[in-house]
Design an enzyme around this catalytic site. Structure first.
Site, PDB file in Angstrom:
ATOM      1  N   ASP A   1       0.831  -1.217   0.000  1.00 21.25           N
ATOM      2  CA  ASP A   1       0.000   0.000   0.000  1.00 21.25           C
ATOM      3  C   ASP A   1       0.861   1.260   0.000  1.00 21.25           C
ATOM      4  O   ASP A   1       0.559   2.236  -0.671  1.00 21.25           O
ATOM      5  CB  ASP A   1      -0.903   0.028   1.241  1.00 21.25           C
ATOM      6  CG  ASP A   1      -1.956  -1.058   1.166  1.00 21.25           C
ATOM      7  OD1 ASP A   1      -1.973  -1.781   0.139  1.00 21.25           O
ATOM      8  OD2 ASP A   1      -2.742  -1.188   2.123  1.00 21.25           O
TER       9      ASP A   1
ATOM     10  N   GLU B   1       3.764   1.832  -1.226  1.00 24.95           N
ATOM     11  CA  GLU B   1       4.344   2.166  -2.539  1.00 24.95           C
ATOM     12  C   GLU B   1       3.290   2.764  -3.457  1.00 24.95           C
ATOM     13  O   GLU B   1       3.547   3.693  -4.222  1.00 24.95           O
ATOM     14  CB  GLU B   1       4.907   0.895  -3.192  1.00 24.95           C
ATOM     15  CG  GLU B   1       6.365   0.686  -2.876  1.00 24.95           C
ATOM     16  CD  GLU B   1       6.876  -0.612  -3.463  1.00 24.95           C
ATOM     17  OE1 GLU B   1       6.664  -0.879  -4.657  1.00 24.95           O
ATOM     18  OE2 GLU B   1       7.476  -1.377  -2.684  1.00 24.95           O
TER      19      GLU B   1
ATOM     20  N   ASP C   1       0.747   4.458  -2.465  1.00 25.81           N
ATOM     21  CA  ASP C   1       0.505   5.823  -1.973  1.00 25.81           C
ATOM     22  C   ASP C   1       1.579   6.785  -2.477  1.00 25.81           C
ATOM     23  O   ASP C   1       1.291   7.931  -2.813  1.00 25.81           O
ATOM     24  CB  ASP C   1       0.478   5.852  -0.432  1.00 25.81           C
ATOM     25  CG  ASP C   1      -0.725   5.101   0.096  1.00 25.81           C
ATOM     26  OD1 ASP C   1      -1.639   4.824  -0.698  1.00 25.81           O
ATOM     27  OD2 ASP C   1      -0.731   4.755   1.303  1.00 25.81           O
TER      28      ASP C   1
ATOM     29  N   GLU D   1     -26.009 -16.767 -11.434  1.00 26.29           N
ATOM     30  CA  GLU D   1     -25.169 -15.820 -10.687  1.00 26.29           C
ATOM     31  C   GLU D   1     -25.868 -15.451  -9.382  1.00 26.29           C
ATOM     32  O   GLU D   1     -26.891 -16.028  -9.052  1.00 26.29           O
ATOM     33  CB  GLU D   1     -24.838 -14.602 -11.560  1.00 26.29           C
ATOM     34  CG  GLU D   1     -26.043 -13.926 -12.148  1.00 26.29           C
ATOM     35  CD  GLU D   1     -25.716 -13.008 -13.324  1.00 26.29           C
ATOM     36  OE1 GLU D   1     -24.547 -12.835 -13.645  1.00 26.29           O
ATOM     37  OE2 GLU D   1     -26.662 -12.476 -13.906  1.00 26.29           O
TER      38      GLU D   1
ATOM     39  N   LYS E   1     -27.787 -12.876  -6.562  1.00 25.78           N
ATOM     40  CA  LYS E   1     -28.656 -11.707  -6.482  1.00 25.78           C
ATOM     41  C   LYS E   1     -28.124 -10.876  -5.324  1.00 25.78           C
ATOM     42  O   LYS E   1     -28.367 -11.169  -4.157  1.00 25.78           O
ATOM     43  CB  LYS E   1     -30.091 -12.171  -6.223  1.00 25.78           C
ATOM     44  CG  LYS E   1     -31.097 -11.071  -6.083  1.00 25.78           C
ATOM     45  CD  LYS E   1     -31.659 -10.692  -7.429  1.00 25.78           C
ATOM     46  CE  LYS E   1     -32.768  -9.653  -7.345  1.00 25.78           C
ATOM     47  NZ  LYS E   1     -32.407  -8.412  -6.735  1.00 25.78           N
TER      48      LYS E   1
ATOM     49  N   ARG F   1     -30.888   3.180 -10.922  1.00 28.20           N
ATOM     50  CA  ARG F   1     -31.975   2.622 -11.729  1.00 28.20           C
ATOM     51  C   ARG F   1     -33.194   3.548 -11.736  1.00 28.20           C
ATOM     52  O   ARG F   1     -33.855   3.694 -12.746  1.00 28.20           O
ATOM     53  CB  ARG F   1     -32.365   1.253 -11.165  1.00 28.20           C
ATOM     54  CG  ARG F   1     -33.492   0.616 -11.881  1.00 28.20           C
ATOM     55  CD  ARG F   1     -33.795  -0.766 -11.329  1.00 28.20           C
ATOM     56  NE  ARG F   1     -34.874  -1.363 -12.075  1.00 28.20           N
ATOM     57  CZ  ARG F   1     -36.149  -1.105 -11.853  1.00 28.20           C
ATOM     58  NH1 ARG F   1     -36.501  -0.282 -10.878  1.00 28.20           N
ATOM     59  NH2 ARG F   1     -37.093  -1.667 -12.584  1.00 28.20           N
TER      60      ARG F   1
ATOM     61  N   LYS G   1     -30.329 -16.906 -15.820  1.00 31.83           N
ATOM     62  CA  LYS G   1     -30.618 -16.279 -17.117  1.00 31.83           C
ATOM     63  C   LYS G   1     -30.389 -17.296 -18.215  1.00 31.83           C
ATOM     64  O   LYS G   1     -29.377 -18.031 -18.162  1.00 31.83           O
ATOM     65  CB  LYS G   1     -29.688 -15.086 -17.350  1.00 31.83           C
ATOM     66  CG  LYS G   1     -29.965 -13.926 -16.431  1.00 31.83           C
ATOM     67  CD  LYS G   1     -28.911 -12.852 -16.546  1.00 31.83           C
ATOM     68  CE  LYS G   1     -29.142 -11.803 -15.463  1.00 31.83           C
ATOM     69  NZ  LYS G   1     -27.997 -10.957 -15.248  1.00 31.83           N
TER      70      LYS G   1
ATOM     71  N   LYS H   1     -35.293 -16.414  -4.885  1.00 32.55           N
ATOM     72  CA  LYS H   1     -35.001 -15.703  -3.634  1.00 32.55           C
ATOM     73  C   LYS H   1     -34.922 -16.676  -2.457  1.00 32.55           C
ATOM     74  O   LYS H   1     -35.669 -17.651  -2.381  1.00 32.55           O
ATOM     75  CB  LYS H   1     -36.110 -14.670  -3.351  1.00 32.55           C
ATOM     76  CG  LYS H   1     -36.285 -13.612  -4.436  1.00 32.55           C
ATOM     77  CD  LYS H   1     -35.153 -12.621  -4.483  1.00 32.55           C
ATOM     78  CE  LYS H   1     -35.323 -11.481  -3.532  1.00 32.55           C
ATOM     79  NZ  LYS H   1     -36.251 -10.460  -3.943  1.00 32.55           N
TER      80      LYS H   1
ATOM     81  N   CYS I   1     -24.360 -12.901  39.216  1.00 35.23           N
ATOM     82  CA  CYS I   1     -24.546 -13.936  38.187  1.00 35.23           C
ATOM     83  C   CYS I   1     -25.827 -14.720  38.491  1.00 35.23           C
ATOM     84  O   CYS I   1     -25.984 -15.222  39.621  1.00 35.23           O
ATOM     85  CB  CYS I   1     -23.347 -14.873  38.180  1.00 35.23           C
ATOM     86  SG  CYS I   1     -23.573 -16.309  37.124  1.00 35.23           S
TER      87      CYS I   1
END
Ligand code: 5U1
Length: 677
Positions: free
Chosen positions: A38, A40, A42, A119, A121, A142, A296, A320, A414
């Site tokens: 990271d 490098e 940066d 795939e 959802k 959307r 699909k 679902k 307790c």
């Protein structure tokens, strides 16, 4: 050097820096395979920023520096979608999916199995990304499907979305569609930050993603770690649409656009249902929330032939998962005592079905959580259940709060042993001070942990039996299990001689164990399965671990000061040392030379297991691989060293073949384990 050549060389450097940063950014954010540290990255980034400050005329919209967010907008502009963003029909049961497959077959007039792309959802927000000549020019939500909101400035802050496509010949116009989401770990970190700042927390990753994307100030979005997965296409001009949906996703991947690795091409309804079951079993371990899977029709020509019904395509359906949130009433709030003495407030609920499981208890985590969520006895609450995790109370419903709702009071003693409950000032968790000798709840918890499947794996010693053994004073420490006899056991409730003998047999079998299991079974605070394995691998023998000092324990991978202290504290307690001796004296043993001998030859190798192996159970195969130094991961990527496939292997096998990852059967795995070469 004159000004013109200085400008020229800076321009070349800027170009080089952008290419480097894009290459490393893609490796990190899209492929999940970092190529440089990271720090490098940066340094390169800062150099580019400084050169762009010096030459503002050289700043371009696709420069990596343009991801950091700009000045707040007064409002979001509206965007008209060229091709409407459709919704997707839902299915909830096997019957729904078989009916979908039948309709597709009839629509295509095809009698054989149809090919589908499967795939996930994602539980996020659908977005359209418009690339012109390969450069991201606009991003829109959307909205109602026809008109969305322009969220370009915010979308530019998401590193898994390329600002420029990785191709020499980009399409003229390309609308990439997919979902913006927040990973669970990023969500937890965000809520921690919100809490620390005294701000309101987000209810779930989806709300957090939506709230982050709808920020008028993109500098805030830039701090929110959003991700993106592509799954569809809108307008395309100046390139051929691939023949299949799976090829479209592969193309996206080549263009540097993130697509989810959890996808498969299957045939017929049985293939769809198998994908659903496979994902369902792994849902809780995914890094992000999903609410189902999507099927699909894979061939684009067939998709086009099927067309649409109202606002949804006939070629796709979302399968679902059952809803996993429900509303119910808090009947009471009391506390549970865990094996480390941790006191957890638990809401006792009017029974409610959450995702098909009846829930009557839900955790409230700790006292602060009860106050922060302001949950009271009598409240209507939303309860959530995620996979196998204990259900939790998400929030109360303000409009349904009864006037006599009662606040929860944390007990000072307790409820099980009467010892004082102590909450250290800097800790969120209060604990019973009784310890496991005094407190039966801690004793039962510790004993149940000892016998559990991933620890000593003593079959037949379940909760009810352990409870009876503790309540009758027959078992106080794990070593007492090995002193039990047939008569004592068969005299217990719900025990016949046969089941008592089974327990004794299981106890005998359990005596032959492994060092990692034994360390884990001891129940040392902060030492989970993975740390137990690392300790075993590092020290090789229990004796070496027992004489190790703090410095030596801190040298173990992933062990920090808190864990080291806990290990030392446990191993130097005379009672615990006595327990270990008693267990060894009872015959508990492991092959220490096996730990040494096998420890390293698969170091650095990652395995993925899929399907059913002829002899080994999944746990067993995993244990063998790990004992040899290998790692087992849930998903296949280019980094995977081997996929071990058994019968009915699914999408992971297909993915391995696609990526050229070597595939082993059980026999080949065993050979590899035996022969380090
Ligand atoms: N993975 C995925 N999610 N999802 C959501 N694909 C997908 N496709 C969608 C939607 C709404 O719609 C198209 C089928 C139009």
């Amino acid at each position: 050097m004159n000004a013109a050549t200085g400008h020229e060389s800076d321009s070349a450097r800027i170009q080089w820096l952008r290419e480097e940063l894009n290459r490393h950014g893609h490796a990190y954010y899209v492929l999940d395979q970092p190529t440089i540290p990271d720090a490098e990255y940066d340094t390169l980034f800062t150099e580019l920023q400084q050169l762009e400050i010096k030459h503002p005329d050289l700043i371009t919209a696709d420069s990596p520096t343009q991801r950091v967010g700009g000045a707040p907008l007064p409002e979001f502009a509206q965007v008209q979608h060229d091709v409407p963003m459709l919704s997707i029909n839902n299915g909830f049961s096997e019957d729904d999916i078989r009916a979908f497959d039948r309709r597709v077959g009839e629509g295509l007039d095809q009698s054989g199995d149809v090919e589908y792309a499967c795939e996930l959802k994602f539980d996020g927000l659908a977005i359209n990304l418009r690339y012109i000549d390969g450069v991201l020019v606009q991003a829109a939500t959307r909205g109602d499907g026809s008109t969305g909101e322009d969220v370009t400035a915010n979308i530019r802050t998401i590193h898994s979305i390329p600002l420029r496509l990785r191709t020499e010949h980009p399409p003229k116009i390309m609308d990439v569609r997919g979902e913006v989401l927040m990973f669970k770990a990023d969500f937890a970190r965000l809520n921690q930050r919100q809490r620390d700042a005294g701000l309101k927390e987000f209810a779930n990753p989806r709300n957090a993603a939506a709230g982050s994307l709808r920020q008028l100030d993109s500098r805030i979005t830039a701090q929110r770690s959003l991700r993106f997965f592509a799954y569809g296409i809108g307008h395309l001009d100046g390139a051929e649409l691939p023949d299949t949906h799976s090829a479209l996703l592969d193309w996206y991947s080549e263009l540097g656009i993130a697509v989810c690795a959890e996808r498969a091409v299957v045939r017929g309804a049985d293939g769809l249902l198998k994908f659903f079951t496979d994902i369902g079993t792994r849902r809780a371990s995914l890094a992000y929330d999903i609410d189902g899977v999507v099927y699909k029709v894979n061939r684009v020509q067939q998709q086009q032939a099927l067309g649409f019904v109202s606002r949804a395509p006939r070629f796709a359906v979302a399968h679902k998962f059952p809803a996993e949130e429900a509303t119910t009433t808090v009947l009471d709030i009391n506390v549970q005592v865990g094996r480390t003495g941790a006191i957890t407030p638990v809401a006792r609920l009017a029974p409610v079905s959450v995702g098909g499981v009846t829930v009557t208890n839900a955790t409230l985590h700790n006292e602060d959580e009860v106050r922060r969520k302001d949950i009271r006895i009598g409240d209507s609450v939303i309860v959530r259940r995620a996979g196998d995790v204990i259900p939790e109370v998400v929030a109360f419903v303000p409009e349904r709060r009864p006037p006599d709702a009662r606040e929860f009071l944390m007990p000072t003693a307790c409820p099980v042993c009467g010892s004082v409950i102590i909450r250290p000032e800097d800790e969120a968790v209060a604990r019973c001070s009784g310890g496991w000798l005094k407190c039966a709840a801690q004793r039962k918890g510790g004993l149940l942990h000892f016998v559990s499947r991933r620890a000593m794996d003593i079959e037949g010693l379940g909760e009810q039996l352990v409870e009876q053994l503790v309540d009758r004073g027959l078992v106080t420490t794990p070593a007492d299990f090995y002193k039990l006899g047939l008569i004592t056991l068969s005299e217990l409730e719900r025990m016949a001689e046969k089941s008592a003998q089974n327990v004794l047999d299981a106890l005998t079998v359990s005596k032959s164990t492994t060092l990692p299991r034994f360390i884990y079974a001891l129940g040392i605070r902060h030492v989970g399965e993975s740390t137990a394995k690392t300790l075993a691998r590092h020290f090789g023998t229990l004796d070496a671990l027992m004489v190790a000092n703090e410095e030596e324990i801190l040298a173990v991978e992933d062990v920090g000061p808190v864990v080291a202290q806990s290990i030392l504290g446990f191993l130097h307690d005379p009672l615990n040392r006595e327990l270990i001796e008693q267990l060894r004296a009872a015959g508990v043993h492991w092959d220490e030379s096996a730990v040494e001998r096998q420890s390293h030859h698969l170091n650095g190798k990652t395995f993925v297991l899929t399907g059913t192996l002829p002899n080994l159970k999944r746990d067993e195969a995993q244990a063998l691989i790990e004992a040899a130094g290998g790692k087992v991961s849930g998903s296949v990527s280019k980094k995977t060293s081997y996929v071990v496939a058994g019968e009915e292997a699914g999408s992971k096998l297909a993915k391995a073949e696609e990526l050229g990852v070597p595939v082993l059967d059980e026999e080949a795995l065993l050979q590899l384990l035996e022969n380090p070469a």
